[in-house]
Design a protein around this motif. Structure first.
Motif, mmCIF file in Angstrom:
data_model
loop_
_atom_site.group_PDB
_atom_site.id
_atom_site.type_symbol
_atom_site.label_atom_id
_atom_site.label_comp_id
_atom_site.label_asym_id
_atom_site.label_seq_id
_atom_site.Cartn_x
_atom_site.Cartn_y
_atom_site.Cartn_z
ATOM 1 N N ARG A 18 53.936 44.300 40.161
ATOM 2 C CA ARG A 18 55.224 43.672 39.886
ATOM 3 C C ARG A 18 55.162 42.170 40.166
ATOM 4 O O ARG A 18 55.696 41.347 39.411
ATOM 5 C CB ARG A 18 56.295 44.337 40.752
ATOM 6 N N GLU A 19 54.507 41.806 41.262
ATOM 7 C CA GLU A 19 54.379 40.394 41.619
ATOM 8 C C GLU A 19 53.599 39.628 40.553
ATOM 9 O O GLU A 19 53.939 38.484 40.213
ATOM 10 C CB GLU A 19 53.682 40.259 42.976
ATOM 11 N N CYS A 75 59.832 44.540 33.712
ATOM 12 C CA CYS A 75 59.701 44.561 35.170
ATOM 13 C C CYS A 75 60.666 45.558 35.806
ATOM 14 O O CYS A 75 60.754 45.648 37.043
ATOM 15 C CB CYS A 75 59.964 43.171 35.748
ATOM 16 N N ILE A 93 63.985 45.469 35.533
ATOM 17 C CA ILE A 93 65.250 44.834 35.914
ATOM 18 C C ILE A 93 66.267 45.095 34.802
ATOM 19 O O ILE A 93 66.058 44.678 33.658
ATOM 20 C CB ILE A 93 65.064 43.322 36.132
ATOM 21 N N SER A 98 70.113 45.790 42.145
ATOM 22 C CA SER A 98 69.731 45.914 43.551
ATOM 23 C C SER A 98 69.504 44.518 44.111
ATOM 24 O O SER A 98 69.302 43.552 43.359
ATOM 25 C CB SER A 98 68.451 46.745 43.685
ATOM 26 N N ASP A 99 69.536 44.403 45.423
ATOM 27 C CA ASP A 99 69.294 43.097 46.044
ATOM 28 C C ASP A 99 67.906 42.576 45.690
ATOM 29 O O ASP A 99 67.719 41.368 45.466
ATOM 30 C CB ASP A 99 69.442 43.203 47.561
ATOM 31 N N ASP A 100 66.931 43.485 45.631
ATOM 32 C CA ASP A 100 65.568 43.066 45.287
ATOM 33 C C ASP A 100 65.505 42.524 43.860
ATOM 34 O O ASP A 100 64.808 41.530 43.592
ATOM 35 C CB ASP A 100 64.600 44.246 45.430
ATOM 36 N N GLN A 101 66.224 43.169 42.942
ATOM 37 C CA GLN A 101 66.223 42.702 41.550
ATOM 38 C C GLN A 101 66.855 41.320 41.430
ATOM 39 O O GLN A 101 66.368 40.463 40.684
ATOM 40 C CB GLN A 101 66.964 43.717 40.673
ATOM 41 N N ASP A 150 66.912 39.087 43.810
ATOM 42 C CA ASP A 150 65.948 38.149 44.408
ATOM 43 C C ASP A 150 64.821 37.826 43.428
ATOM 44 O O ASP A 150 64.327 36.684 43.380
ATOM 45 C CB ASP A 150 65.364 38.740 45.692
ATOM 46 N N GLU A 151 64.421 38.812 42.637
ATOM 47 C CA GLU A 151 63.354 38.575 41.661
ATOM 48 C C GLU A 151 63.819 37.617 40.565
ATOM 49 O O GLU A 151 63.074 36.722 40.148
ATOM 50 C CB GLU A 151 62.899 39.910 41.068
ATOM 51 N N LYS A 195 66.169 35.424 40.960
ATOM 52 C CA LYS A 195 66.276 34.129 41.646
ATOM 53 C C LYS A 195 64.920 33.432 41.732
ATOM 54 O O LYS A 195 64.826 32.206 41.608
ATOM 55 C CB LYS A 195 66.841 34.322 43.055
ATOM 56 N N SER A 196 63.862 34.213 41.937
ATOM 57 C CA SER A 196 62.524 33.613 42.044
ATOM 58 C C SER A 196 62.075 33.016 40.713
ATOM 59 O O SER A 196 61.251 32.096 40.683
ATOM 60 C CB SER A 196 61.511 34.660 42.523
#
Length: 404
Positions: free
Chosen positions: A4-5, A39, A41, A165-168, A170-171, A173-174
């Motif tokens: 994913r990264e 990904c 999302i 999700s919070d992780d999605q 954040d992704e 945002k990155s």
């Protein structure tokens, strides 16, 4: 298997390359949505807007939706932004906020009542929404809002019943800095081209952007030439207050240059209070070019008459001008010094059309045309006799408009 990264890193690299290779905004947003989906999302709607300084355009706006596709990139006039209630939008709210991120649960009725767009989105099945901004660091003032940061705004919405999700988030945002940079670069490229065109004209702008930037560079154009000049400009400039004279000048240019543009012509130069324009013969049917130039001349006179009747109590419409019509070849080229160039029109035909226009003053006739113009467009013109015209060789037959 690609992690994913690694996928997120690939998207960042792709956005940088897209900016460098000047990819279209529309296609990039569509591809970006697909890459987010790959990904995992669940993005079903993306809206990207940029707000910037421009004498006409205030913002760029593009929207992608999963069931609709990507809208065309829309430029929003500055006047629309200033005169609209930008406070009543998520972007307007974020612009006034010290934060660069806001999230809204569209399933909540109280949240949906904050902005009109939320009710519309929820009615189409959207459940979760967030908006993020990247400021440029410069500021502009709006008459109806607080100070707003220039920058890029992006909103993301999903129909997923669980939301993001919070992780999605954040992704996304990155990836946002890279997407913001692409949008800023692409928008400023488009606006730079528009701004250049506004100052130098469509054909010179196209030549400059295609690399015609060296002193001595130029190209030959076969065209109908259209030249107008304001009468008694010296008297007007000295007798009127500066603001009134500038208003008069702009009204005169609206009548003349505005008519040229509305009839498909190209304004090449504002020479003091003169307007040098062309109707290229290589871009249209020759008869149409002559007809359009003649229509622009008639329209200029009609506009001026209408303006005088509306502004009889002021000096705003108190002006007279002449128009010369001709045809021939001119060279559009770069002249000047190594450090200061001007793309201007040169050639015998350019000089000749100004000589024809000069006759309008001594003959007290608003529009005059050369034999070359008459040969290709005799309809609507009549001979008024032969007159000495410098640069045209001796006595030259001159033509004027047939009164309708």
């Amino acid at each position: 298997m690609v992690s994913r990264e690694e996928k997120l890193t690939d998207i960042t690299d792709w956005l940088a390359i897209s900016a460098l290779t000047e990819q279209p905004i529309r296609e990039t947003i569509r591809s970006f949505s697909k890459r987010l989906s790959n990904c995992g999302i669940p993005v079903d709607r993306i809206n990207c807007s940029t707000f910037q300084r421009h004498q006409i355009m205030g913002a760029m706006d593009t929207t992608w939706e999963i069931d609709v596709g990507v809208s065309d990139t829309e430029f929003v006039p500055k006047s629309v932004i200033i005169n609209s209630d930008t406070n009543n939008t998520p972007a307007g709210s974020l612009a006034r906020s010290a934060s660069d991120f806001e999230r809204y649960d569209l399933r909540n009725s109280e949240t949906r009542g904050k902005f009109p767009v939320f009710e519309k989105l929820n009615a189409r099945g959207f459940c979760d929404y967030f908006i993020i901004k990247q400021s440029y660091g410069r500021h502009w003032e709006s008459r109806k809002t607080a100070t707003n940061s220039e920058g890029v705004y992006g909103s993301f919405a999903t129909k997923n019943s669980s939301g993001f999700s919070d992780d999605q988030i954040d992704e996304i945002k990155s990836l946002w800095p890279a997407l913001s940079l692409f949008l800023k670069t692409a928008t400023e490229q488009m606006l730079s081209a528009q701004l250049l065109e506004a100052y130098v004209g469509r054909i010179p702008a196209r030549n400059i952007l295609s690399g015609m930037i060296e002193r001595g560079d130029g190209n030959r154009i076969s065209c109908v030439l259209w030249y107008s000049d304001l009468r008694d400009s010296t008297r007007l400039s000295t007798s009127l207050p500066t603001d009134e004279y500038l208003e008069l000048l702009n009204n005169y240019f609206d009548c003349t240059a505005g008519s040229v543009i509305e009839n498909g012509g190209e304004v090449l130069k504002f020479i003091g209070d003169g307007v040098m324009a062309i109707f290229p013969l290589d871009e249209r049917d020759e008869k149409m070019a002559f007809s359009s130039a003649l229509s622009a001349a008639r329209q200029s006179l009609v506009k001026a008459d209408c303006l005088r009747s509306k502004t009889s109590a002021s000096s705003a419409g108190d002006f007279v001008f002449g128009i010369g019509l001709h045809a021939g070849d001119v060279t559009l080229g770069n002249v000047g010094t190594a450090g200061r160039l001007d793309m201007t029109v040169i050639g015998a035909s350019a000089n000749q059309v100004t000589r024809i226009e000069a006759l309008t003053k001594s003959l007290a006739i608003s529009v005059l045309a050369s034999p070359r113009f008459f040969q290709s467009s005799p309809e609507g013109l009549t001979s008024i006799g032969k007159f000495p015209v410098p640069d045209l060789g001796g006595m030259t037959e001159i033509y004027s408009l047939v009164e309708k």
